[in-house]
Design a protein around this motif. Structure first.
Motif, PDB file in Angstrom:
ATOM      1  N   ALA A  70       2.173   5.932  -6.034  1.00  0.00           N
ATOM      2  CA  ALA A  70       1.752   5.903  -7.437  1.00  0.00           C
ATOM      3  C   ALA A  70       0.477   6.723  -7.633  1.00  0.00           C
ATOM      4  CB  ALA A  70       1.553   4.461  -7.901  1.00  0.00           C
ATOM      5  N   LYS A  71      -0.474   6.606  -6.719  1.00  0.00           N
ATOM      6  CA  LYS A  71      -1.722   7.382  -6.821  1.00  0.00           C
ATOM      7  C   LYS A  71      -1.452   8.872  -6.707  1.00  0.00           C
ATOM      8  CE  LYS A  71      -5.066   3.924  -5.354  1.00  0.00           C
ATOM      9  NZ  LYS A  71      -6.072   3.538  -4.357  1.00  0.00           N
ATOM     10  N   ILE A 128       5.810  -3.106  -4.886  1.00  0.00           N
ATOM     11  CA  ILE A 128       5.262  -2.433  -6.055  1.00  0.00           C
ATOM     12  C   ILE A 128       3.887  -1.844  -5.757  1.00  0.00           C
ATOM     13  CG2 ILE A 128       4.334  -4.612  -6.960  1.00  0.00           C
ATOM     14  CD1 ILE A 128       4.828  -3.497  -9.788  1.00  0.00           C
ATOM     15  N   GLY A 129       3.637  -0.696  -6.349  1.00  0.00           N
ATOM     16  CA  GLY A 129       2.328  -0.063  -6.293  1.00  0.00           C
ATOM     17  C   GLY A 129       2.062   0.589  -7.634  1.00  0.00           C
ATOM     18  N   THR A 137       0.809  -1.223   0.000  1.00  0.00           N
ATOM     19  CA  THR A 137       0.000   0.000   0.000  1.00  0.00           C
ATOM     20  C   THR A 137       0.843   1.275   0.000  1.00  0.00           C
ATOM     21  OG1 THR A 137      -0.243  -0.128   2.401  1.00  0.00           O
ATOM     22  CG2 THR A 137      -2.008  -1.083   1.076  1.00  0.00           C
ATOM     23  N   ASP A 138       2.023   1.280   0.602  1.00  0.00           N
ATOM     24  CA  ASP A 138       2.868   2.482   0.598  1.00  0.00           C
ATOM     25  C   ASP A 138       3.220   2.886  -0.833  1.00  0.00           C
ATOM     26  OD1 ASP A 138       2.823   2.443   3.349  1.00  0.00           O
ATOM     27  OD2 ASP A 138       4.908   1.813   3.585  1.00  0.00           O
ATOM     28  N   GLU A 139       3.636   1.920  -1.630  1.00  0.00           N
ATOM     29  CA  GLU A 139       4.002   2.191  -3.016  1.00  0.00           C
ATOM     30  C   GLU A 139       2.768   2.560  -3.843  1.00  0.00           C
ATOM     31  OE1 GLU A 139       7.386   0.474  -1.136  1.00  0.00           O
ATOM     32  OE2 GLU A 139       5.290  -0.099  -1.082  1.00  0.00           O
ATOM     33  N   THR A 197      -4.071   6.398 -21.701  1.00  0.00           N
ATOM     34  CA  THR A 197      -4.128   5.801 -20.371  1.00  0.00           C
ATOM     35  C   THR A 197      -2.800   5.122 -20.084  1.00  0.00           C
ATOM     36  OG1 THR A 197      -6.501   5.433 -20.575  1.00  0.00           O
ATOM     37  CG2 THR A 197      -5.358   4.180 -18.865  1.00  0.00           C
ATOM     38  N   VAL A 198      -2.215   5.468 -18.942  1.00  0.00           N
ATOM     39  CA  VAL A 198      -0.940   4.878 -18.538  1.00  0.00           C
ATOM     40  C   VAL A 198      -1.071   4.329 -17.126  1.00  0.00           C
ATOM     41  CG1 VAL A 198       0.472   6.379 -19.998  1.00  0.00           C
ATOM     42  CG2 VAL A 198      -0.034   7.073 -17.655  1.00  0.00           C
ATOM     43  N   ARG A 199      -0.169   3.437 -16.788  1.00  0.00           N
ATOM     44  CA  ARG A 199      -0.085   2.908 -15.431  1.00  0.00           C
ATOM     45  C   ARG A 199       1.198   3.464 -14.814  1.00  0.00           C
ATOM     46  NH1 ARG A 199      -2.768  -0.671 -12.793  1.00  0.00           N
ATOM     47  NH2 ARG A 199      -3.774  -1.417 -14.669  1.00  0.00           N
ATOM     48  N   PHE A 200       1.032   4.281 -13.771  1.00  0.00           N
ATOM     49  CA  PHE A 200       2.178   4.791 -13.032  1.00  0.00           C
ATOM     50  C   PHE A 200       2.636   3.681 -12.091  1.00  0.00           C
ATOM     51  CE2 PHE A 200      -0.004   8.609 -14.362  1.00  0.00           C
ATOM     52  CZ  PHE A 200       1.045   9.404 -14.792  1.00  0.00           C
ATOM     53  N   ILE A 201       3.918   3.435 -12.071  1.00  0.00           N
ATOM     54  CA  ILE A 201       4.498   2.333 -11.308  1.00  0.00           C
ATOM     55  C   ILE A 201       5.525   2.881 -10.333  1.00  0.00           C
ATOM     56  CG2 ILE A 201       5.783   0.156 -11.463  1.00  0.00           C
ATOM     57  CD1 ILE A 201       3.308  -0.076 -13.143  1.00  0.00           C
ATOM     58  N   VAL A 202       5.471   2.430  -9.085  1.00  0.00           N
ATOM     59  CA  VAL A 202       6.507   2.726  -8.103  1.00  0.00           C
ATOM     60  C   VAL A 202       6.991   1.393  -7.552  1.00  0.00           C
ATOM     61  CG1 VAL A 202       7.060   3.791  -5.881  1.00  0.00           C
ATOM     62  CG2 VAL A 202       5.519   4.966  -7.476  1.00  0.00           C
TER      63      VAL A 202
END
Length: 188
Positions: free
Chosen positions: A66-67, A154-155, A60-62, A169-174
């Motif tokens: 990302a959010k 991962i988040g 959840t931290d990641e 539309t993209v997916r932000f990744i951390v």
């Protein structure tokens, strides 16, 4: 009788449409799906002798990072453009990589965005591996003598970016990993 057939046809069409929408929602890509696909990529790379073994786990931290990045405007998000996984001030702060930030010298941090439209979980995972994780961590220069731990957290979050003049539309990744002493794995 004709009216009954028409009514039945409308009801069946509605039921089929509802099933279609339910199936789409049930198969939506999430952090766990991406982590599982990345783990599959790592397993095949380990089997081929291309990389060491490590595991991706959603956390959840990641996801919160990302959010927060996905909520930024494009101007706030954009990288400095040098291709070395360096980010603007707001992104650095969200990632905890700013001066004195919580991840600055304690965790390796990778961040980026991959196209999410029409490529599914496996395609997104391959793009993460090839376009984000293949680069050195954003703070690798501050972690000299350390190695990323075997657990990679991962988040992800969906957002949009303008790519080739089109909203995409993209997916932000951390992704983060503990910074460990290679002489004493498991210890910072």
């Amino acid at each position: 009788m004709k009216m009954l057939k028409k009514l039945l046809a409308v009801v069946l069409t509605g039921a089929m449409a509802l099933t279609l929408f339910t199936a789409c929602g049930g198969n939506a890509v999430n952090d766990k799906n991406i982590a599982d696909a990345l783990n599959d990529i790592v397993k095949s790379s380990v089997a081929a002798g291309l990389t060491k073994d490590y595991t991706f786990k959603p956390r959840t931290d990641e996801q919160a990072m990302a959010k927060a990045i996905a909520a930024l405007s494009e101007a706030e998000w954009n990288t400095k453009g040098d291709g070395n996984n360096k980010f603007s001030g707001p992104v650095m702060k969200i990632l905890g990589l700013n001066e004195g930030g919580k991840n600055e010298t304690s965790h390796f941090v990778w961040c980026g965005a991959v196209i999410a439209d029409e490529i599914g979980t496996t395609g997104q995972a391959h793009n993460v591996m090839n376009n984000i994780l293949s680069q050195k961590a954003a703070n690798a220069d501050k972690l000299t003598g350390k190695e990323p731990g075997n657990i990679r957290y991962i988040g992800t979050a969906l957002g949009t970016l303008t790519i080739h003049g089109k909203q995409t539309t993209v997916r932000f990744i951390v992704v983060t990993a503990d910074a460990e002493d290679p002489q004493h794995p498991g210890k910072a």
